[in-house]
Design a protein around this motif. Structure first.
Motif, PDB file in Angstrom:
ATOM      1  N   ASP A 279       0.812  -1.238   0.054  1.00  0.00           N
ATOM      2  CA  ASP A 279      -0.089  -0.044   0.141  1.00  0.00           C
ATOM      3  C   ASP A 279       0.834   1.074  -0.064  1.00  0.00           C
ATOM      4  N   GLY A 280       2.149   1.008   0.629  1.00  0.00           N
ATOM      5  CA  GLY A 280       2.831   2.275   0.563  1.00  0.00           C
ATOM      6  C   GLY A 280       3.271   2.639  -0.789  1.00  0.00           C
ATOM      7  N   PHE A 281       3.524   1.543  -1.822  1.00  0.00           N
ATOM      8  CA  PHE A 281       4.020   1.828  -2.989  1.00  0.00           C
ATOM      9  C   PHE A 281       2.764   2.304  -3.857  1.00  0.00           C
ATOM     10  N   ILE A 282       1.699   1.795  -3.570  1.00  0.00           N
ATOM     11  CA  ILE A 282       0.284   2.375  -4.248  1.00  0.00           C
ATOM     12  C   ILE A 282       0.033   3.784  -3.921  1.00  0.00           C
ATOM     13  N   ALA A 283       0.514   4.014  -2.670  1.00  0.00           N
ATOM     14  CA  ALA A 283       0.161   5.326  -2.240  1.00  0.00           C
ATOM     15  C   ALA A 283       0.827   6.515  -3.014  1.00  0.00           C
ATOM     16  N   THR A 284       1.976   6.141  -3.400  1.00  0.00           N
ATOM     17  CA  THR A 284       2.902   7.100  -4.160  1.00  0.00           C
ATOM     18  C   THR A 284       2.605   7.214  -5.591  1.00  0.00           C
ATOM     19  N   PHE A 285       1.439   6.248  -6.209  1.00  0.00           N
ATOM     20  CA  PHE A 285       0.998   6.424  -7.537  1.00  0.00           C
ATOM     21  C   PHE A 285      -0.263   6.904  -7.624  1.00  0.00           C
ATOM     22  N   SER A 286      -1.194   6.385  -6.958  1.00  0.00           N
ATOM     23  CA  SER A 286      -2.559   6.869  -6.824  1.00  0.00           C
ATOM     24  C   SER A 286      -3.064   7.532  -5.578  1.00  0.00           C
ATOM     25  N   GLY A 287      -2.424   7.658  -4.578  1.00  0.00           N
ATOM     26  CA  GLY A 287      -2.531   8.174  -3.417  1.00  0.00           C
ATOM     27  C   GLY A 287      -3.017   7.586  -2.321  1.00  0.00           C
ATOM     28  N   PHE A 288      -2.925   7.884  -1.096  1.00  0.00           N
ATOM     29  CA  PHE A 288      -3.378   7.190   0.146  1.00  0.00           C
ATOM     30  C   PHE A 288      -4.823   7.178   0.094  1.00  0.00           C
ATOM     31  N   THR A 289      -5.379   6.014   0.730  1.00  0.00           N
ATOM     32  CA  THR A 289      -6.754   6.041   0.905  1.00  0.00           C
ATOM     33  C   THR A 289      -7.175   5.361   2.115  1.00  0.00           C
ATOM     34  N   SER A 290      -8.493   5.697   2.525  1.00  0.00           N
ATOM     35  CA  SER A 290      -8.838   5.300   3.890  1.00  0.00           C
ATOM     36  C   SER A 290      -8.902   3.588   3.929  1.00  0.00           C
ATOM     37  N   GLN A 291      -8.837   3.166   2.810  1.00  0.00           N
ATOM     38  CA  GLN A 291      -9.127   1.480   2.651  1.00  0.00           C
ATOM     39  C   GLN A 291      -7.698   1.055   3.376  1.00  0.00           C
TER      40      GLN A 291
END
Length: 465
Positions: A279-291
């Motif tokens: 999720d840390g890498f996903i957050a750098t691409f599409s942003g941090f989400t509450s999920q």
């Protein structure tokens, strides 16, 4: 056969762009991107009249976009760092402690100072607005501070710090183009930037006095409780901020420093908060989400929406705007319109005040046309450098005025890269924060005052043989 455009043809490209964008954007609420394409189409017609063909225009657009690549790198990296800092809890921690220690009665002054310090340390106004700025906007919202007021103080601080930082790209560019020492350039900018900021601080202090903490403590306490439930707020959440400061102090370039900080942020989010590593890498691409949180039970929707920020994909609107704006700027420049305008307004300059005035007018016209400070600094700086030498004025006067009427003004241009960026990141339109970004427009007025009075104007030093 290619010819030079006439002054009327050249000016028409600027005026048509201003009319199309202002009328379409303000009165009909049409997105700025298609309006810039329409303006570029008119500029293409002028370019065709002077003998250019589509291949020439493509070359002009490509050349202009090439100059934007450093800014594009920073924009994408800012998206990465915001997403990762949300994942690590760094930005939420800024909000958490800010809500506890800041008071509404001095919030605007504090917002300016915090934003300025962050910008000086990082060398980027955009990075400051996307980290400390986002946190401060959230704090201001829960203190019932009007969004326009808060954004005006935050943006002013970000631009002030960017202007006074030796790590800043525009500060380095201004000193490089005019061939002056960067620290001499920064020192000379104190003459305009500090008085403008002091006036801004007075205005913000007076404006803040009508706000009090009474009536919103329950809402603030609820948000603090939610943040505490979402993250482990401890020393480790500050590591990404500490790392980026240490990297910049070690004179590592801005983009690599931000990327290193993002890697540290991912590790902090994983090890300290217990989030999924992927999720840390996903957050750098599409942003941090509450999920990505471990649990959402009992958390308010306001708190959840607050943390959903960042990622490279969040920067797509800004990047599209840059491409559209640079299409117009590249065509106008390739057709020779900017050269004709600057050469025309620089004729018959007889005094120091007129020279400063021409620098300001030329810069404002360029910033309205191109929407980016780097174009202003390069074009106006190169064309007027010899005029300053001729009038026996030190070039630090030119480098300072370029930043006063370029770097400081660009956040106030709705179709400019900075105007679009701050609007998207802080969620406030230019029309809302314009009046409260006091130093941004005061620097131009002070620069003109100095030009006609001689105050703060440095003459060229002649070395005796």
């Amino acid at each position: 056969m290619k010819r030079k455009p006439t002054l009327i043809e050249s000016l028409s490209t600027i005026f048509v762009m201003m009319i199309v964008v202002c009328v379409g954007f303000i009165f009909f609420e049409i997105p700025v991107q298609p309006l810039l394409i329409i303006s570029a189409a008119y500029a293409s017609w002028i370019a065709w009249r002077v003998g250019l063909r589509w291949k020439d225009l493509e070359e002009g657009i490509t050349d202009r976009l090439a100059t934007a690549m450093p800014a594009i790198f920073i924009i994408l990296t800012v998206g990465i760092i915001v997403g990762s800092w949300m994942y690590s809890g760094t930005v939420p921690a800024l909000i958490y402690y800010g809500l506890q220690f800041l008071s509404p009665s001095y919030f605007l002054v504090s917002a300016f100072l915090i934003s300025a310090m962050t910008s000086v340390a990082t060398g980027t106004a955009w990075g400051s607005a996307s980290t400390a700025g986002i946190a401060l906007m959230a704090i201001g919202l829960h203190m019932n501070i009007p969004a326009g007021m808060a954004a005006g103080a935050i943006i002013s601080g970000a631009v002030f710090g960017d202007k006074m930082s030796p790590l800043s790209d525009t500060t380095n560019l201004a000193s490089l183009v005019t061939r002056v020492n960067i620290f001499s350039h920064i020192q000379h900018m104190i003459w305009t930037t500090v008085p403008a900021s002091i006036i801004g601080l007075i205005v913000w202090h007076i404006a803040s006095r009508k706000f009090s903490v009474h009536g919103n403590t329950t809402q603030i306490d609820a948000l603090l409780k939610d943040i505490d439930a979402m993250y482990h707020i401890n020393f480790f959440v500050w590591l990404p901020l500490i790392v980026i400061v240490l990297c910049l102090l070690a004179k590592i370039s801005t983009v690599p420093s931000m990327l290193i900080s993002s890697v540290v942020a991912i590790l902090v989010g994983w090890l300290n908060n217990g989030f999924e590593l992927k999720d840390g890498f996903i957050a750098t691409f599409s942003g941090f989400t509450s999920q990505m949180l471990l649990g959402q039970e009992g958390l308010s929707q306001k708190a959840l929406s607050l943390i959903e920020q960042g990622g490279m994909m969040s920067m797509t609107q800004i990047l599209v705007t840059i491409f559209c704006g640079y299409a117009f700027a590249g065509i106008v420049e390739k057709a020779g319109c900017l050269d004709v305008i600057l050469q025309s307004i620089s004729k018959n300059i007889q005094s120091r005040g007129q020279l400063i005035l021409v620098t300001v007018i030329g810069s404002l016209m360029m910033v309205l046309a191109a929407g980016v400070a780097s174009v202003v600094i390069i074009m106006v700086g190169v064309l007027l450098m010899q005029m300053y030498d001729k009038m026996d004025l030190d070039r630090v006067n030119l480098s300072r005025t370029l930043e006063d009427s370029g770097t400081m003004i660009i956040p106030l241009i709705p179709w400019g890269t900075s105007g679009i960026y701050y609007t998207q990141q802080l969620g406030v339109g230019v029309g809302q924060f314009f009046i409260w970004a006091v130093p941004c427009y005061l620097c131009v007025i002070i620069a003109l005052f100095y030009g006609f009075t001689g105050i703060g104007i440095k003459k060229k030093t002649h070395v005796s043989s």
